[in-house]
Write a protein that holds these residues in place. Sequence first.
Motif, PDB file in Angstrom:
ATOM      1  N   GLU A   1       0.853  -1.187   0.000  1.00 59.93           N
ATOM      2  CA  GLU A   1       0.000   0.000   0.000  1.00 59.93           C
ATOM      3  C   GLU A   1       0.885   1.231   0.000  1.00 59.93           C
ATOM      4  O   GLU A   1       2.070   1.161   0.356  1.00 59.93           O
ATOM      5  CB  GLU A   1      -0.933  -0.009   1.218  1.00 59.93           C
ATOM      6  CG  GLU A   1      -0.215  -0.031   2.554  1.00 59.93           C
ATOM      7  CD  GLU A   1      -1.178  -0.164   3.718  1.00 59.93           C
ATOM      8  OE1 GLU A   1      -2.396  -0.216   3.479  1.00 59.93           O
ATOM      9  OE2 GLU A   1      -0.706  -0.197   4.871  1.00 59.93           O
TER      10      GLU A   1
ATOM     11  N   LYS B   1       1.469   5.303   1.154  1.00 61.38           N
ATOM     12  CA  LYS B   1       1.066   6.310   2.129  1.00 61.38           C
ATOM     13  C   LYS B   1       2.236   7.231   2.401  1.00 61.38           C
ATOM     14  O   LYS B   1       3.371   6.780   2.588  1.00 61.38           O
ATOM     15  CB  LYS B   1       0.639   5.616   3.432  1.00 61.38           C
ATOM     16  CG  LYS B   1      -0.027   6.525   4.437  1.00 61.38           C
ATOM     17  CD  LYS B   1      -0.722   5.665   5.492  1.00 61.38           C
ATOM     18  CE  LYS B   1      -0.150   5.945   6.839  1.00 61.38           C
ATOM     19  NZ  LYS B   1      -0.801   5.147   7.899  1.00 61.38           N
ATOM     20  N   ASP B   2       1.950   8.545   2.378  1.00 58.77           N
ATOM     21  CA  ASP B   2       2.971   9.567   2.688  1.00 58.77           C
ATOM     22  C   ASP B   2       4.232   9.407   1.843  1.00 58.77           C
ATOM     23  O   ASP B   2       5.370   9.432   2.338  1.00 58.77           O
ATOM     24  CB  ASP B   2       3.342   9.516   4.180  1.00 58.77           C
ATOM     25  CG  ASP B   2       2.152   9.782   5.097  1.00 58.77           C
ATOM     26  OD1 ASP B   2       1.263  10.556   4.680  1.00 58.77           O
ATOM     27  OD2 ASP B   2       2.111   9.201   6.185  1.00 58.77           O
TER      28      ASP B   2
END
Length: 283
Positions: A270, A272-273
């Motif tokens: 995944e 993220k950021d």
Amino acid sequence: MALKVGRINELQVVRKTDIAYLLKNKDNEEVFLHVNESNHRILTPGSYVDAFLYYDAKGRLAATLQEPIITEGNPGILEVVSVKPGLGVFLNLGISKDVLLSKDDLGEDESLWPLVGAKLFVELRVKTKITARLIPYHELRVIVGNLNIGDEVEGFIQEIGKIGYFVMTDEGNVILVKRSNLRGTHRFGDRITVKITYETPNGYEGNLSGFKEVLRVDDSKMIMDYLIQNGGEMPLTADTGSEEVTRVFGLSRKAFKRALGLLYKERKIEFKDNKTYLVKNHE
């Protein structure tokens, strides 16, 4: 007319001895045909036969009524029947004596030599003995127009060069698979399936069938291993620049994005950021 070694000769039967027939040509040049080479025929003096001439294991000129698969001047596909390290490979000529394809044709790297059962396109060379010669790409007849872009065809590796592999189909097409489109190594004579990508005046070009899919799986495994070894995260995503991707993984940005896409589709990662994370159940 001199006796033609490596070719079919029309010869007349002179007489029979205990173990052989004596044959002669129109110039009265003589050669022996061992009874075991008569192809189970009973020959009568004065009759004519079509005999293939070769050199036996002791280097003597001999005749056989067995039909060879190829003759001098008429190349064709022969099968490897044995491999002799340091010497070369022997090919089935269709007669009782196999023919040697020397290491001079195959190169010093024996890991690239063909295995038993592999086939190659060769011609016969006749000097003091009969040997085979691997016909290089630039001497092969170019056949185009019978394949379409996207076709998947099977063939065998005829030549291994600096630019890549030249694959020959049973129909005589020659397809170049460039090294940039390879993963792993293959041997002379290996049968592979190629997907046609280009047609040029010099022949066809192609990729190994399923090439992109294989690469994507291999590359995704490398990324997974990297994530596992680095605590399940990395500061790279599909938006990371090509220089950084190449520095870390040695991949092009396109290949990296393709591998990330596979992992994301399989829900193994995944984002993220501006980082990529390993999904916990895949750690």
